[in-house]
Design an enzyme around this catalytic site. Sequence first.
Site, short mmCIF file in Angstrom:
data_model
loop_
_atom_site.label_atom_id
_atom_site.label_comp_id
_atom_site.label_asym_id
_atom_site.label_seq_id
_atom_site.Cartn_x
_atom_site.Cartn_y
_atom_site.Cartn_z
N GLU A 128 33.60 31.80 -52.82
CA GLU A 128 32.88 31.10 -51.75
C GLU A 128 31.37 31.42 -51.82
O GLU A 128 30.54 30.53 -51.66
CB GLU A 128 33.48 31.49 -50.39
CG GLU A 128 32.77 30.96 -49.16
CD GLU A 128 32.65 29.44 -49.09
OE1 GLU A 128 33.25 28.73 -49.91
OE2 GLU A 128 31.89 28.96 -48.24
N LYS A 188 28.29 15.68 -46.57
CA LYS A 188 29.11 16.61 -45.80
C LYS A 188 30.59 16.31 -45.93
O LYS A 188 31.40 17.21 -46.11
CB LYS A 188 28.69 16.53 -44.33
CG LYS A 188 29.43 17.48 -43.42
CD LYS A 188 29.03 18.91 -43.68
CE LYS A 188 29.81 19.89 -42.85
NZ LYS A 188 29.73 21.25 -43.43
N GLU A 199 25.50 25.24 -54.43
CA GLU A 199 25.30 23.95 -53.78
C GLU A 199 23.95 23.82 -53.07
O GLU A 199 23.43 22.72 -52.96
CB GLU A 199 26.46 23.60 -52.84
CG GLU A 199 26.57 24.40 -51.59
CD GLU A 199 27.74 23.96 -50.71
OE1 GLU A 199 28.05 22.76 -50.64
OE2 GLU A 199 28.35 24.85 -50.07
N ASN A 238 31.16 2.14 -44.95
CA ASN A 238 31.42 3.48 -45.46
C ASN A 238 32.81 3.48 -46.05
O ASN A 238 33.78 3.21 -45.34
CB ASN A 238 31.34 4.50 -44.31
CG ASN A 238 31.88 5.87 -44.71
OD1 ASN A 238 31.80 6.25 -45.87
ND2 ASN A 238 32.43 6.59 -43.77
N ARG A 243 25.80 12.96 -43.85
CA ARG A 243 26.89 12.28 -44.55
C ARG A 243 26.44 11.62 -45.86
O ARG A 243 27.26 11.13 -46.64
CB ARG A 243 27.50 11.20 -43.65
CG ARG A 243 28.07 11.74 -42.35
CD ARG A 243 28.68 10.64 -41.55
NE ARG A 243 29.79 10.04 -42.26
CZ ARG A 243 31.03 10.46 -42.24
NH1 ARG A 243 31.34 11.53 -41.53
NH2 ARG A 243 31.97 9.85 -42.92
N HIS A 270 37.44 39.88 -69.51
CA HIS A 270 38.08 38.89 -70.39
C HIS A 270 37.15 37.73 -70.70
O HIS A 270 37.62 36.64 -71.03
CB HIS A 270 39.39 38.41 -69.73
CG HIS A 270 40.34 39.53 -69.50
ND1 HIS A 270 41.13 40.06 -70.49
CD2 HIS A 270 40.58 40.27 -68.39
CE1 HIS A 270 41.84 41.06 -70.00
NE2 HIS A 270 41.52 41.22 -68.72
N CYS A 324 28.45 8.47 -46.45
CA CYS A 324 27.78 7.38 -45.77
C CYS A 324 28.00 7.51 -44.26
O CYS A 324 29.06 7.89 -43.80
CB CYS A 324 28.23 5.99 -46.19
SG CYS A 324 28.03 5.65 -47.92
#
Length: 615
Positions: free
Chosen positions: A488, A610, A495, A101, A27, A511, A2
Amino acid sequence: MCGIVGYLGTKEAFPILIKGLHRLEYRGYDSAGVALVDKDGNLNVYKTKGKVANLEEYCKDKDISGTVGIAHTRWATHGEPSDKNAHPHYSQSKNIALIHNGIIENYLTLKTFLISKGYEFKSETDTEVLVQLIEYMMQEHKLGLYDAVYQALSQVTGAYAIGVIERNNPNVLITARIASPLIVGVGEGEFLLGSDASPIIEYTKNVIYPEDRQVIKIERGKEIEIRSLDNEKLIKPEIKQIQLSLDDIEKGGFDHFMLKEIFEQPKSLNLCMNGRLQREQKEIILRGIQDYGERFAKARRILITACGTSWHAGLIGKYLFETLCRIPVEVEVASEFRYRNPVIYSDDVLIAISQSGETADTLAAMELAKKQGAFIYGICNVVGSSVARLTDSGTYTHAGPEIGVASTKAFTTQVCVLAMTALALAKRMKTISEEDYHRIVGELCNIETKINKILDQTEKVKDISKIFTYARNFLYLGRGFNYPVAMEGALKLKEISYIHAEGYPAAEMKHGPIALIDEEMPIVVVAPHYKMYNKILSNVQEVKARKGRIIAIVTEGDVEIRKQADYVIEIPETEECLSPLLTVIPLQLLSYYIAIAKGRDVDQPRNLAKSVTVE
Ligand code: M6R
């Protein structure tokens, strides 16, 4: 999560609030809204589900005016994204409006109490409870807005940054915070609020960074008043200067912030190393290690905690500190660390890594370790953030504002700080030879140029990306320093493109994950030429034997892996311990272009925000 904005001054507040919301949209973008007191003394709220652009569309034919207002862009916690759950929230009488927020943890108890007093609720949010409680305080105890906010907050547990305005008093804007970011801008005859400095810098560079548990009254034509929730004491506002320019928060000709930030990496690494890396002498001078090197050197262990991409940087930190300094290192995601009653010794050093410096789990993990006596070292990007304030010492990454939800330059600057810290400490502890030290530091000086060389291959990566938009799964493999890079790369892809991806240590593939491989399956292998090269070559051959489609990240001049791979992206040669700074770049580009080819919103991927200021 927020974003909040507020304005009180002489200008029309609406365009300033909307611009501020756009800048804070990273945000959260589930819904957006504004509230203003107009010239006729009406308190109007306009809010709608979806992005700020939807709010603009919704408002475009309305006659909106007022020189005091608050605004909010939401990442939903309590209650689904909807018009009614969007902020600002009115109080029962519609005399007060509030943005928030954070999370009001005891909202159910307060809500039950307020319902017993006849209050009705329109939304499913925790926030509406707070605005009703403020109104209750005003009516029941005959308090003014500032005192009512103060009394209401004394009953609230949780995290918040809030903005409150009142219909009957267009000269006042109240704000407060606990554990959620808040900055107050102090301009010429005007004041602004923001979750970060981006809605403020266009108007003033003078700001106040409120501390936790402070309640602030902003009143037209008067000095700002700050009171602590702990002891009602008045606190003198301390005005600081923001070190940020408008260019830092604009796209600068790129289609997306993510792409801009990928391309900014040579510059942000330069800023990160500036004043710390003495290029001629091939030396590293780090304040943290100068002042606290002894504490590190005597550490029983180094614990590293972080979330998401910052955690991946932390995993590379383990390889760096153990290889160069011979100190045992444990790395754990903060959300697990904080709740599993970890064994922490007073001679441990805990390194917390966070781009935003506001991640709730990371902060809680730091607090836990601090209580148990560990020395807390922070690596974070945002100056003055909560992480920075909670540490005993630390190093800023100086990456500049990162606005794309997917972390890119934050990661490389975090790895750079970890490498500089490990090198400076290794030198101090004499766990590295002079020759190795100067060679690796010398190589750090060349990193920016080498990243530029990789960025020159952007068109090639873009072409490869187009081929793989069909994929529903990806496997990323790496070993040693590049195993966290594989993780990463997988996180970046999932995402922003919503393709399922997993990062695996290459030898672990046998495995289990090897069962997934068929002629459809893309496998990204991070395979620069170091001591494990032959081992990873075998892993590549195992993939090939099962007809997997291989995209390999290899060192320039590679011969063997090239023979097996379907596509090859080369990185310049460098020291193994610094190689993640290079190998991650093609993976960032690959995920960016796959997401673009799939038509995704890369800067604002679904369900994400974020900075994760709630647990
Ligand atoms: O601000 P932080 O570094 O503490 O954030 C941690 C994670 O939320 C963050 O890295 C997240 O995983 C990014 N979206 C990854 O690109």
